[in-house]
Design an enzyme around this catalytic site. Structure first.
Site, PDB file in Angstrom:
ATOM      1  N   ASP A  92       0.875  -1.161   0.000  1.00 11.06           N
ATOM      2  CA  ASP A  92       0.000   0.000   0.000  1.00 11.06           C
ATOM      3  C   ASP A  92       0.917   1.217   0.000  1.00 11.06           C
ATOM      4  O   ASP A  92       1.572   1.517   1.002  1.00 11.06           O
ATOM      5  CB  ASP A  92      -0.898  -0.003   1.235  1.00 11.06           C
ATOM      6  CG  ASP A  92      -1.888   1.151   1.251  1.00 11.06           C
ATOM      7  OD1 ASP A  92      -1.643   2.165   0.558  1.00 11.06           O
ATOM      8  OD2 ASP A  92      -2.892   1.056   1.974  1.00 11.06           O
ATOM      9  N   TYR A 189      -9.674  15.708  -9.475  1.00  8.00           N
ATOM     10  CA  TYR A 189      -9.021  14.909 -10.508  1.00  8.00           C
ATOM     11  C   TYR A 189      -7.930  15.729 -11.180  1.00  8.00           C
ATOM     12  O   TYR A 189      -6.797  15.262 -11.363  1.00  8.00           O
ATOM     13  CB  TYR A 189     -10.070  14.460 -11.526  1.00  8.00           C
ATOM     14  CG  TYR A 189      -9.521  13.622 -12.658  1.00  8.00           C
ATOM     15  CD1 TYR A 189      -9.549  12.235 -12.587  1.00  8.00           C
ATOM     16  CD2 TYR A 189      -8.995  14.215 -13.800  1.00  8.00           C
ATOM     17  CE1 TYR A 189      -9.059  11.450 -13.630  1.00  8.00           C
ATOM     18  CE2 TYR A 189      -8.502  13.450 -14.840  1.00  8.00           C
ATOM     19  CZ  TYR A 189      -8.533  12.076 -14.759  1.00  8.00           C
ATOM     20  OH  TYR A 189      -8.040  11.309 -15.785  1.00  8.00           O
ATOM     21  N   LYS A 193      -3.778  14.926 -11.291  1.00  5.05           N
ATOM     22  CA  LYS A 193      -3.044  14.662 -12.516  1.00  5.05           C
ATOM     23  C   LYS A 193      -1.991  15.734 -12.809  1.00  5.05           C
ATOM     24  O   LYS A 193      -0.893  15.426 -13.298  1.00  5.05           O
ATOM     25  CB  LYS A 193      -4.023  14.529 -13.686  1.00  5.05           C
ATOM     26  CG  LYS A 193      -4.999  13.371 -13.554  1.00  5.05           C
ATOM     27  CD  LYS A 193      -4.276  12.040 -13.354  1.00  5.05           C
ATOM     28  CE  LYS A 193      -5.239  10.871 -13.289  1.00  5.05           C
ATOM     29  NZ  LYS A 193      -4.554   9.580 -13.097  1.00  5.05           N
TER      30      LYS A 193
END
Length: 308
Positions: A92, A189, A193
């Site tokens: 993880d 988002y 990015k």
């Protein structure tokens, strides 16, 4: 394949191996390699001869993403099938101690060698709420997205970089969406990015004096397992979905970006690309490779002609 006998034949065999397996002897880590682009990258690095540590959270009997059955063991087996060596390690990447343990293990097993790190952890699809302004988007989901898709990359690079710096060579690749800083339609988002692009740019500056290169890469319209499921098609009949979305005709398999990463890793002059954000289609044209179906889609070119 040997073409001659004796010493000349040995040299010919070595040359053939070098050409077909340009990454033989190299050690790579591909994070988020359970499926999609991460799997494609791991497999193509294996095809080029690399030893690939395949990491992610989904292992046999313990899927980490609801509705998905893919595992890192499956990816490692595909690496083996292509001629590389796949090593699955459940990690993880939001957990610092797990990441630290991963690179300590690599240091022991590979005599301190690490040539390639591909930061491909994402985990944000289910967290993204499209068509909502940021103040209506779930704050918890938005912050978790940064934890998974940005913080995990920071943690991972923190523990990978010392292995590369010690040998004064290496390549760190940030996987993102898009090559620029334009708004991507929803704040969280977009932030995730764009942050990974800047991570590559900033790491490149810090790593340059030590001979280590960092850059970002993006696929185009990725024909991942989840995207195929969304359109109700398989890879064998994916073109049937073009009727639903004409832009899908320009899509690419996860192996296309994988080939791009392998080409970068084999390029002795890759340092000239440090800090840049690059697209699979542009790199296909530069390095001369095609997708596994023989096509050479270029989403950058298509986007410029269609949307700009």
């Amino acid at each position: 394949m040997e073409r001659e006998s004796g010493n000349n034949g040995q040299r010919a065999s070595e040359t053939d191996t070098s050409a077909s397996k340009p990454l033989a002897g190299r050690v790579a880590v591909v994070t988020g390699a359970t499926r999609g682009g991460g799997r494609g990258v791991a497999v193509m690095l294996g095809e080029a001869g690399a030893t690939v540590y395949v990491t992610g959270r989904s292992v046999k009997g313990r899927p980490a993403t609801e509705g998905r059955t893919e595992t890192i063991e499956e990816t490692a087996a595909l690496v083996d099938e292509r001629g590389g060596r796949g090593i699955a390690v459940r990690t993880d990447h939001t957990e610092e101690e797990e990441v630290k343990a991963l690179f300590e293990r690599i240091g022991r097993e590979q005599d301190g060698r690490l040539d390639i790190l591909v930061n491909g952890v994402w985990g944000g699809d289910a967290l993204t709420e499209w068509d909502k302004p940021f103040w209506e988007h779930s704050l918890d989901n938005g912050l978790l997205m940064q934890r998974r898709a940005v913080h995990s990359h920071m943690i991972t690079s923190r523990y990978a970089a010392p292995l590369m710096v010690a040998r004064r060579q290496g390549l760190i690749i940030e996987v993102t969406d898009g090559c620029d800083y334009r708004y991507r339609g929803t704040l969280y988002y977009s932030l995730a990015k764009i942050s990974t692009i800047h991570l590559a740019e900033a790491m490149a500056a810090d790593l340059k004096p030590f001979g280590v290169t960092a850059l970002a890469i993006t696929p185009g319209f990725l024909r991942s397992e989840e995207v195929l499921d969304h359109f109700g098609v398989a890879e064998s009949n994916w073109r049937d979905a073009v009727a639903k979305d004409e832009h899908f005709a320009q899509s690419e398999t996860p192996y296309y970006v994988g080939k791009a990463v392998a080409a970068l890793a084999a390029d002795p002059n890759v340092s000239a690309k440090a800090g840049k954000a690059l697209m699979s289609g542009d790199l296909a044209e530069e390095y001369g490779f095609t997708d596994v179906d023989g096509s050479r889609p270029n989403w950058n070119t298509y986007y410029a002609k269609t949307f700009v």
